[in-house]
Enzyme design. Sequence first.
Site, short mmCIF file in Angstrom:
data_model
loop_
_atom_site.label_atom_id
_atom_site.label_comp_id
_atom_site.label_asym_id
_atom_site.label_seq_id
_atom_site.Cartn_x
_atom_site.Cartn_y
_atom_site.Cartn_z
N ASP A 197 -4.23 -9.34 -3.34
CA ASP A 197 -5.09 -8.25 -3.81
C ASP A 197 -4.86 -7.02 -2.94
O ASP A 197 -4.34 -7.11 -1.82
CB ASP A 197 -6.57 -8.65 -3.80
CG ASP A 197 -7.12 -8.94 -2.40
OD1 ASP A 197 -6.39 -9.55 -1.59
OD2 ASP A 197 -8.28 -8.56 -2.12
N GLU B 90 -9.07 -10.94 -0.24
CA GLU B 90 -9.13 -10.56 1.18
C GLU B 90 -9.82 -9.22 1.35
O GLU B 90 -10.63 -9.04 2.26
CB GLU B 90 -7.72 -10.50 1.79
CG GLU B 90 -7.70 -10.53 3.32
CD GLU B 90 -7.94 -9.18 3.98
OE1 GLU B 90 -8.28 -9.16 5.17
OE2 GLU B 90 -7.80 -8.13 3.32
#
Length: 455
Positions: free
Chosen positions: A87, A151
């Site tokens: 991400d 994250e």
Amino acid sequence: MTIQNYITENKDRFINELIDLLRIPSISADPAYKESVFKTADEVKKRLVEAGADNVEICQTKGYPVVYGEKIISPSSPTVLVYGHYDVQPPDPLDLWTSPPFEPVIKDEKIYARGACDDKGQMYMHVKAFELMMKTNSLPCNIKFMIEGEEEVGSDNLGIFVKANKERLKADVVLISDTGMIANDIPSITVGLRGLSYMEVEVTGPNRDLHSGIYGGAVANPINILCEMIASLHDKDNKVNIPGFYDNVEILSTEERAEMAKAPFSLEEYKKHLDLSDIHGEAGYSTNERVSIRPTLDVNGIWGGYTGEGAKTVIASKASAKISMRLVPNQTPAEITELFTKHFISIAPKSVKVKVTAHHGGDAAVTPTDSIAYQAAAKAMETTFGKKPIPQRTGGSIPIVALFEKELGLKTVLFGFGLDSDAIHSPNEHYGVFNYLKGIETIPHFFKNFAEMSK
Ligand code: BES
Ligand code: MN
Ligand code: MN
């Protein structure tokens, strides 16, 4: 075939594959990109399969999936757990990008795109280094990949995944490339990360927006009050003015601080890079110390009232801010969140109401330099850079590092190849082609050293 030869023969493909991955806008913070985040997980799965991993699986969570894959060569060989994230941060402000964030371009030997360095580029170095070791029959360790998609929003579901998959994640060390080094000719290995406590505050004055002439001067303006409250959070020495904030802060010895001060650093260049005429920070500490061993408090965003074109005479009903605190070892996000909340409520005048909410947080982490894994990493860098890396603490946070230690009993090696100037989280994020290929070259040396040194 040597590592060098394999990279020379395949480097254009390595770069093009990364560029394709960077085209998918996997912004975990923005629900509008949900499909793209899931699509990126599928893509990572496909790439792991192609590189030669077994048991590759998209592990669904309550949020975005964790991609798992492994290659077990022998039960008696050491096992390396590679962690990374697919991400990325939102790209805004968009108008400050010189090329669109999800249309990667190479300029001056650097790949420009959101996620180029943090962390698609660095994560993908491991996939390509693994491919290299598979294709050249030189994988000397068992390898497990755990690539997550949350994250940048706090890794909440990864914590649950780790707790539920302790057996599957059994390993000897965690290897992560999601940090930086000092410079391309000054290799370093990160040995400390700060923790994080992220808050949001809302100050409410009158029950509706008011005419600032009719009411101005007679009621509390929540924006004025919020600014005063925020200003009071630091004292004249730029220390955080929250009672108890420093109580548990780890104090480093004079020797440790002297050791840290040996790392090359130029304040003049630092200021020049950021176009600053002066620096700012806690009295009694150097710039490097301020961003590594000291906790901080920063406003990340502030809003309220009229911010459109022209002028509007108004006293807003509400004002808000997002405030983050970077923590150091022994401060816990739970404790600091509580201290902040109590204090912030206590300093509010009666004329306003205050609401404080906590977002995500994470613990600080310090990683050892006397472990086999650290030595293997340092030796790998010495081989490929021709210089011993410098151990260095850094200011960013990867909350999952403390969790790996707590839940899996595993130490981490922070094997980052980025640079502070890569503009991660900022417009025009980029990653040097040199750094990308150097990472792919250095990682197999780590595996070789780690296998040999573990015997
Ligand atoms: N890769 C960064 C952390 C980082 C970058 C550490 C450079 C050291 C040097 C990571 O993706 C990140 O941005 N973490 C967040 C924390 C998270 C909980 C949102 C951070 O540090 O703000
Ligand atoms: Mn990252
Ligand atoms: Mn990040």
